[in-house]
Motif scaffolding. Structure first.
Motif, PDB file in Angstrom:
ATOM      1  N   PRO A  34       0.824  -1.213   0.000  1.00 31.27           N
ATOM      2  CA  PRO A  34       0.000   0.000   0.000  1.00 31.27           C
ATOM      3  C   PRO A  34       0.859   1.264   0.000  1.00 31.27           C
ATOM      4  CG  PRO A  34       0.015  -1.014   2.175  1.00 31.27           C
ATOM      5  CD  PRO A  34       0.705  -1.974   1.253  1.00 31.27           C
ATOM      6  N   ALA A  35       0.233   2.380  -0.335  1.00 27.21           N
ATOM      7  CA  ALA A  35       0.927   3.659  -0.314  1.00 27.21           C
ATOM      8  C   ALA A  35       1.313   4.015   1.126  1.00 27.21           C
ATOM      9  CB  ALA A  35       0.034   4.748  -0.895  1.00 27.21           C
ATOM     10  N   ILE A  36       2.475   4.643   1.274  1.00 23.48           N
ATOM     11  CA  ILE A  36       2.914   5.012   2.618  1.00 23.48           C
ATOM     12  C   ILE A  36       2.113   6.211   3.121  1.00 23.48           C
ATOM     13  CG2 ILE A  36       5.234   4.095   2.304  1.00 23.48           C
ATOM     14  CD1 ILE A  36       6.216   6.962   1.879  1.00 23.48           C
ATOM     15  N   LYS A  37       1.995   6.308   4.442  1.00 21.33           N
ATOM     16  CA  LYS A  37       1.286   7.393   5.098  1.00 21.33           C
ATOM     17  C   LYS A  37       2.283   8.370   5.719  1.00 21.33           C
ATOM     18  CE  LYS A  37      -2.432   4.171   6.321  1.00 21.33           C
ATOM     19  NZ  LYS A  37      -3.145   3.510   7.448  1.00 21.33           N
ATOM     20  N   GLU A  38       1.778   9.473   6.227  1.00 16.10           N
ATOM     21  CA  GLU A  38       2.632  10.455   6.889  1.00 16.10           C
ATOM     22  C   GLU A  38       3.370   9.778   8.047  1.00 16.10           C
ATOM     23  OE1 GLU A  38       4.504  13.895   6.808  1.00 16.10           O
ATOM     24  OE2 GLU A  38       2.812  13.440   5.472  1.00 16.10           O
ATOM     25  N   GLY A  39       4.686  10.013   8.103  1.00 10.48           N
ATOM     26  CA  GLY A  39       5.518   9.419   9.149  1.00 10.48           C
ATOM     27  C   GLY A  39       6.091   8.064   8.792  1.00 10.48           C
ATOM     28  N   GLU A  40       5.741   7.540   7.613  1.00 13.98           N
ATOM     29  CA  GLU A  40       6.228   6.230   7.191  1.00 13.98           C
ATOM     30  C   GLU A  40       7.249   6.366   6.060  1.00 13.98           C
ATOM     31  OE1 GLU A  40       2.298   3.447   8.108  1.00 13.98           O
ATOM     32  OE2 GLU A  40       2.644   4.157   6.054  1.00 13.98           O
ATOM     33  N   PHE A  41       7.936   5.261   5.797  1.00 16.48           N
ATOM     34  CA  PHE A  41       8.858   5.199   4.659  1.00 16.48           C
ATOM     35  C   PHE A  41       8.753   3.827   4.014  1.00 16.48           C
ATOM     36  CE2 PHE A  41      11.305   3.779   8.325  1.00 16.48           C
ATOM     37  CZ  PHE A  41      11.949   2.632   7.864  1.00 16.48           C
ATOM     38  N   LEU A  42       9.150   3.750   2.752  1.00 16.64           N
ATOM     39  CA  LEU A  42       9.173   2.497   2.012  1.00 16.64           C
ATOM     40  C   LEU A  42      10.625   2.102   1.786  1.00 16.64           C
ATOM     41  CD1 LEU A  42       7.528   0.308   0.456  1.00 16.64           C
ATOM     42  CD2 LEU A  42       7.824   1.734  -1.596  1.00 16.64           C
ATOM     43  N   ALA A  43      10.960   0.847   2.140  1.00 18.98           N
ATOM     44  CA  ALA A  43      12.344   0.396   2.041  1.00 18.98           C
ATOM     45  C   ALA A  43      12.427  -0.875   1.207  1.00 18.98           C
ATOM     46  CB  ALA A  43      12.919   0.144   3.433  1.00 18.98           C
ATOM     47  N   GLU A  44      13.488  -0.961   0.426  1.00 19.12           N
ATOM     48  CA  GLU A  44      13.734  -2.119  -0.443  1.00 19.12           C
ATOM     49  C   GLU A  44      14.876  -2.948   0.144  1.00 19.12           C
ATOM     50  OE1 GLU A  44      13.944  -2.693  -5.192  1.00 19.12           O
ATOM     51  OE2 GLU A  44      15.354  -1.228  -4.367  1.00 19.12           O
ATOM     52  N   ALA A  45      14.645  -4.224   0.340  1.00 18.89           N
ATOM     53  CA  ALA A  45      15.636  -5.093   0.972  1.00 18.89           C
ATOM     54  C   ALA A  45      16.909  -5.195   0.139  1.00 18.89           C
ATOM     55  CB  ALA A  45      15.048  -6.481   1.186  1.00 18.89           C
ATOM     56  N   VAL A  46      18.042  -5.135   0.824  1.00 17.98           N
ATOM     57  CA  VAL A  46      19.347  -5.356   0.214  1.00 17.98           C
ATOM     58  C   VAL A  46      19.956  -6.658   0.739  1.00 17.98           C
ATOM     59  CG1 VAL A  46      21.656  -4.408  -0.143  1.00 17.98           C
ATOM     60  CG2 VAL A  46      19.683  -2.854   0.002  1.00 17.98           C
ATOM     61  N   TYR A  47      19.879  -6.837   2.059  1.00 15.91           N
ATOM     62  CA  TYR A  47      20.326  -8.068   2.698  1.00 15.91           C
ATOM     63  C   TYR A  47      19.275  -8.504   3.710  1.00 15.91           C
ATOM     64  CZ  TYR A  47      25.058  -6.954   0.999  1.00 15.91           C
ATOM     65  OH  TYR A  47      26.141  -6.658   0.217  1.00 15.91           O
ATOM     66  N   VAL A  48      19.032  -9.802   3.776  1.00 14.45           N
ATOM     67  CA  VAL A  48      18.115 -10.367   4.767  1.00 14.45           C
ATOM     68  C   VAL A  48      18.912 -11.292   5.683  1.00 14.45           C
ATOM     69  CG1 VAL A  48      16.110 -11.864   5.131  1.00 14.45           C
ATOM     70  CG2 VAL A  48      16.102 -10.208   3.255  1.00 14.45           C
ATOM     71  N   SER A  49      18.674 -11.153   6.974  1.00 10.82           N
ATOM     72  CA  SER A  49      19.373 -11.983   7.953  1.00 10.82           C
ATOM     73  C   SER A  49      18.585 -13.254   8.244  1.00 10.82           C
ATOM     74  CB  SER A  49      19.565 -11.195   9.246  1.00 10.82           C
ATOM     75  OG  SER A  49      20.247 -11.961  10.215  1.00 10.82           O
ATOM     76  N   VAL A  50      19.298 -14.364   8.423  1.00 10.79           N
ATOM     77  CA  VAL A  50      18.663 -15.587   8.934  1.00 10.79           C
ATOM     78  C   VAL A  50      19.330 -15.909  10.267  1.00 10.79           C
ATOM     79  CG1 VAL A  50      17.824 -16.521   6.772  1.00 10.79           C
ATOM     80  CG2 VAL A  50      20.169 -16.990   7.421  1.00 10.79           C
ATOM     81  N   ASP A  51      18.516 -16.024  11.319  1.00  4.20           N
ATOM     82  CA  ASP A  51      19.028 -16.124  12.675  1.00  4.20           C
ATOM     83  C   ASP A  51      18.354 -17.248  13.445  1.00  4.20           C
ATOM     84  OD1 ASP A  51      20.764 -13.592  13.013  1.00  4.20           O
ATOM     85  OD2 ASP A  51      18.911 -12.786  12.178  1.00  4.20           O
ATOM     86  N   PRO A  52      19.063 -17.848  14.398  1.00  2.00           N
ATOM     87  CA  PRO A  52      18.473 -18.925  15.199  1.00  2.00           C
ATOM     88  C   PRO A  52      17.228 -18.511  15.972  1.00  2.00           C
ATOM     89  CG  PRO A  52      20.855 -18.895  15.463  1.00  2.00           C
ATOM     90  CD  PRO A  52      20.489 -17.660  14.702  1.00  2.00           C
ATOM     91  N   TYR A  53      17.172 -17.257  16.424  1.00  4.66           N
ATOM     92  CA  TYR A  53      16.035 -16.845  17.251  1.00  4.66           C
ATOM     93  C   TYR A  53      14.707 -16.948  16.494  1.00  4.66           C
ATOM     94  CZ  TYR A  53      15.366 -12.243  15.072  1.00  4.66           C
ATOM     95  OH  TYR A  53      15.093 -11.225  14.192  1.00  4.66           O
TER      96      TYR A  53
END
Length: 339
Positions: A34-53
């Motif tokens: 959806p379109a972002i609202k006031e106070g929000e931002f849109l981010a595009e993933a560059v790296y994704v972490s995989v973690d035990p937790y």
């Protein structure tokens, strides 16, 4: 002219994990952002972490939910003065390629998305490893729980992983004798030859109790535990009087259901007889000091005192496979997916 809707690739939980996660337990779909609202931002993933937790906490979400996790992302649109377009942030956006963020603490308790400080020519992926949550876990685990003193004997399990390899190096910086325990000779060569650990024990091919008695004949001052289970009990039986244990994780049990946990020798006897102190590191308790740990670890890297290694999987569609590999010990250092 209306803007073409943006689509994000997303990993959704299909079935709760039982044992080692299976490919049939997740769905990889596309959904409109959806379109972002006031106070929000849109981010595009560059790296994704995989973690035990993630494996440890997966039962807290429901089928149909996005699988959670950290990522480095680039801000491509913003209606927030705190998050300018073009900046790179670390956020708990989960396993998806496009995310809407804002300045608020994650529901699990992670800090609000934070802009990566100037790290020079170092790779941005380090913000998910030595300059991120694992690095802070090692830093605060040592400074607030272990409180090492020069000349002490320090043992760490999961020594070839992101946290274990890091905290062992901090122990060396403090002048300690460091013994790392991991599951492959390749990891052992790395932590001894490159990172400077004094000894390595391969728990798959060696008798841990015998090797530990050989390397630490007078006992262990501090034990940093990432794996739990029988190995942990074995080490606790060889603690010195007034020794300390820092519990960080229990990856040996994460793939077991609550009614089928592995049995391990009782530890009450050595703890009582040797007055051993047990504590734990929960890194989210230090979110108000987040940049303290990052800045210290960055300084150590720049000074050549802290080394790192990453196991990088290419392609967002391979995130689940990278996650399963990490759970089976397939990574050396931090496991990361390059989108």
């Amino acid at each position: 002219m209306s803007q073409t809707p943006r689509k994000s690739k997303v990993f959704k939980l299909k079935n709760q994990f039982h044992g080692l996660p299976k490919e049939a337990d997740v769905n990889l779909i596309e959904e409109i952002v959806p379109a972002i609202k006031e106070g929000e931002f849109l981010a595009e993933a560059v790296y994704v972490s995989v973690d035990p937790y993630v494996r440890g906490l997966i039962s807290t979400i429901n089928p149909g939910d996005t699988i959670f996790g950290s990522q480095v992302a680039r801000i491509i649109e913003s209606k927030s003065k705190d998050y300018p377009v073009g900046k790179h942030v670390v956020g708990e956006f989960g396993w998806q390629t496009l995310s809407i963020g804002k300045n608020e603490i994650n529901k699990i308790g992670f800090p609000a998305p934070w802009i990566i400080p100037d790290i020079g020519n170092l790779p941005l992926s380090l913000a998910l490893g030595v300059l991120g949550m694992p690095g802070n876990t090692a830093y605060f685990g040592e400074t607030e729980v272990c409180k090492l003193k020069e000349g002490e004997v320090f043992v760490v399990t999961g020594a070839g992983g992101a946290v274990g390899s890091h905290v062992g190096q901090i122990a060396k910086l403090k002048g300690c004798k460091v013994i790392g325990i991991a599951g492959s000779d390749e990891k052992g060569r790395w932590i001894t030859k490159d990172l400077g650990f004094d000894h390595f024990i391969n728990y798959k091919t060696s008798n841990v109790a015998e090797k530990l008695a050989e390397y630490a004949p007078d006992g262990v001052d501090c034990f940093f535990d990432n794996v739990g289970g029988e190995i942990s009990s074995t080490i606790i039986y060889q603690m010195k009087k007034f020794g300390r244990v820092c519990i960080c994780g229990s990856i040996s049990t994460y793939n077991n259901d609550s009614g089928d946990l592995p049995k391990a020798p009782e530890i009450q006897t050595p703890i009582k007889m040797k007055c051993v102190t047990m504590g734990a590191i929960r890194v989210l308790d230090y979110k108000d000091r987040w940049l303290e740990g990052i800045n210290q670890n960055l300084q150590w890297i720049k000074e050549g005192k802290l080394k790192y290694r990453e196991t990088i999987t290419n392609g967002f569609e391979n995130t689940f496979n990278a996650f399963v590999s990490m759970l089976q010990g397939g990574n050396i250092g931090k496991a990361i997916v390059k989108v």
